[in-house]
Structures are given as structure tokens and as C-alpha cells.
Design an enzyme around this catalytic site. Structure first.
Site, mmCIF file in Angstrom:
data_model
loop_
_atom_site.group_PDB
_atom_site.id
_atom_site.type_symbol
_atom_site.label_atom_id
_atom_site.label_comp_id
_atom_site.label_asym_id
_atom_site.label_seq_id
_atom_site.Cartn_x
_atom_site.Cartn_y
_atom_site.Cartn_z
ATOM 1 N N GLU A 1 9.136 -4.030 11.069
ATOM 2 C CA GLU A 1 9.548 -2.730 10.562
ATOM 3 C C GLU A 1 9.951 -1.762 11.672
ATOM 4 O OE1 GLU A 1 7.948 0.887 7.635
ATOM 5 O OE2 GLU A 1 6.785 -0.954 7.837
ATOM 6 N N GLU B 1 -1.195 -5.659 8.126
ATOM 7 C CA GLU B 1 -0.582 -4.925 9.229
ATOM 8 C C GLU B 1 -1.261 -5.418 10.502
ATOM 9 O OE1 GLU B 1 -0.119 -0.744 8.812
ATOM 10 O OE2 GLU B 1 0.789 -0.905 6.824
ATOM 11 N N ASP C 1 0.824 -1.198 0.000
ATOM 12 C CA ASP C 1 0.000 0.000 0.000
ATOM 13 C C ASP C 1 0.867 1.259 0.000
ATOM 14 O OD1 ASP C 1 0.890 -0.042 2.631
ATOM 15 O OD2 ASP C 1 -1.111 -0.027 3.531
ATOM 16 N N SER C 2 2.178 1.073 0.067
ATOM 17 C CA SER C 2 3.110 2.183 -0.161
ATOM 18 C C SER C 2 2.985 2.738 -1.573
ATOM 19 C CB SER C 2 4.555 1.732 0.091
ATOM 20 O OG SER C 2 4.852 0.540 -0.622
ATOM 21 N N LYS D 1 -0.734 -9.631 2.781
ATOM 22 C CA LYS D 1 -0.055 -9.137 3.986
ATOM 23 C C LYS D 1 -1.023 -8.297 4.797
ATOM 24 C CE LYS D 1 2.984 -5.677 3.998
ATOM 25 N NZ LYS D 1 2.360 -4.777 5.029
ATOM 26 N N ASP E 1 -0.715 -6.348 -0.405
ATOM 27 C CA ASP E 1 -1.034 -5.680 0.845
ATOM 28 C C ASP E 1 -2.542 -5.485 0.970
ATOM 29 O OD1 ASP E 1 0.303 -4.822 3.104
ATOM 30 O OD2 ASP E 1 1.300 -3.159 2.099
#
Length: 255
Positions: free
Chosen positions: A180, A114, A43-44, A112, A82
Site C-alpha cells: 500500500e 498488517e 478493518d477499514s 490478513k 482483516d
């Protein structure tokens, strides 16, 4: 292509895992041809490609579109999509449906999340349904309004929580963990705690692999986080090429 099970079995002492983001077919093709193990459609993309000032505005439809482009250009790497902000964590059914779209319709090999206490049960349910899950702890940018964009796990209590959540997500079936922007000693402890691989970003050298955002690696970003490293100057090359084109047209040298 490395399978999820092959990634899951990777551990410290073996050749480190490599993971980069990619958001489009040309970049994915280059990353794949270089032999990178895992491509993350992060999502970056919001910061790196779409002009957003954070990852929060990124939609599921945007991730699905970019994932499809990456999948179509990838032959060997494992492609992980993501889950964007609020595409999970509201209801279990919605999280399952959205993860399923990224695998079934966009072609991702895994998703993925978070992660936090709220994603343990969802991870277990997704894995039961055949959707592999990569967990993500430490700095989780989707929670920037709550935690800021600072190093995590710097107190004993915070470090203990990250270690506990890492173990719980492994037990729930996650096949790997992104860790991270945490202290290197904490990352080393988490890596030692788990049988699944830990892939670090700003987490020191003692994890099982490393991941970075591709625009940071190639030198395309306006700015990079302190833990990133630039391995090229694509921005400079693009600026020079565009300037050369303009000058050639204005001077009558092209066409």
C-alpha cells in the site's frame, strides 16, 4: 471459488487479480456476482461504515460479525478477514486464537495481517496450523500514530526494509501480499522479487493485482485517498432517492 493455492500461483503476465472490500451481505453479493477474485473484510469498516475516524477502534467482534455477513452472501470469491489492531502481536497464542475465530467461527478463507518484523513468526505458525495468511506492507494504517498516513518506502533504507520483509513473509508461508501507498518502482521490484502475487493499492500498475475500498469505488465515501478512483456515484443516487421520498411524503404523493 478461487482457492488460496490458485491465488498464490497468480503472477504478472496472467490476468490481474481483483480485490475489493465488503462489509455486509448486499455489497458482498454484488461484488461476488461481478467476478471479483478476493473480498477483503477490512478493518477499514471503521472509517467506511462505523463512524470511527481511523481503523484503530475496530474490534475483533466487529470484524467477526461483518465477516460472517460477507461469507453468507458470497459464493465464488475468496473471503479474507482483516485482523484488527491489537488482536495479534501481543502474544502468539492470542494471535492464533483470534485468527482461528475468524476462520472457524466467521467462515473466512484466510486472514490478513498488517505486517512487520513481529509478524514473520506468527505468519509461519498460522500457516502451519492451516490458517492462510495475506501479508500487508507499505502504509499500514494500524500504525498511523507511529508512521502517519504518508507514502512509505521513499528512502533507500525504507525500500530495502520493505523488500526484505516481503521476502521473509513469503518464506514464512504468506500466500499473497498487499502493498500500500509506495513508489511504483519499489512495487515493481517487490513484485519481481516474489513468487506469490503482490496486490497493490496506491502502488502503481506493475503489481499482480489491485485492491480498493468499495465505498471509494462506488462513490459513497465522504473523501477518498489520492490513489483511489471513483467508478460510480452511489452517494449522489442515495441523496436523490432520499430527497425524492421526503418530497413525495410531504406532497401527499406517497403512499
Amino acid at each position: 471459488m478461487p482457492t488460496v493455492q490458485e491465488i498464490r500461483r497468480a503472477s504478472a503476465g496472467d490476468e490481474p487479480l481483483t480485490m475489493l472490500t465488503a462489509y455486509d451481505a448486499p455489497t458482498a453479493s454484488i461484488v461476488d456476482a461481478a467476478g471479483i477474485d478476493v473480498i477483503l473484510v477490512g478493518d477499514s469498516v471503521g472509517n467506511a461504515m462505523l463512524g470511527y475516524d481511523s481503523t484503530l477502534p475496530v474490534t475483533l467482534e466487529e470484524i467477526e460479525s461483518h465477516t460472517g455477513a460477507v461469507v453468507r452472501a458470497t459464493e465464488d470469491a475468496l473471503v479474507v478477514a482483516d485482523m484488527p489492531f491489537l488482536s495479534y502481536g501481543t502474544t502468539e497464542g492470542e494471535g492464533i486464537e483470534n485468527a482461528g475465530r475468524l476462520v472457524k467461527e466467521a467462515g473466512a478463507n484466510a486472514v490478513k495481517l498488517e505486517s512487520g518484523p513481529h509478524t514473520v513468526d506468527l505468519t509461519e505458525r498460522l500457516v502451519q496450523l492451516g490458517i492462510p495468511v495475506m501479508a500487508h506492507l507499505g502504509l499500514t494504517p494500524q500504525r498511523r500514530n507511529q508512521m502517519g498516513y504518508v507514502r512509505q518506502g521513499t528512502t533507500d533504507a525504507a525500500a530495502a526494509e520493505i523488500r526484505d520483509l516481503a521476502r521473509r513473509h513469503e518464506a514464512a508461508g504468506a500466500f499473497s501480499l498487499v502493498l500500500e501507498h509506495v513508489p511504483a518502482d519499489l512495487a515493481a521490484d517487490v513484485t519481481a522479487d516474489l513468487d506469490i502475487p503482490v496486490i497493490g493499492i496506491g502502488a502503481g500498475p506493475e503489481t499482480d493485482g489491485q485492491v480498493l475500498v468499495v465505498t471509494d469505488v462506488i462513490g459513497l465515501s465522504d473523501s477518498s485517498p489520492p490513489f483511489a478512483e471513483q467508478f460510480g456515484d452511489v452517494r449522489g443516487e442515495m441523496e436523490a432517492a432520499v430527497d425524492a421520498f421526503r418530497e413525495a411524503v410531504e406532497d401527499g404523493d406517497f403512499p
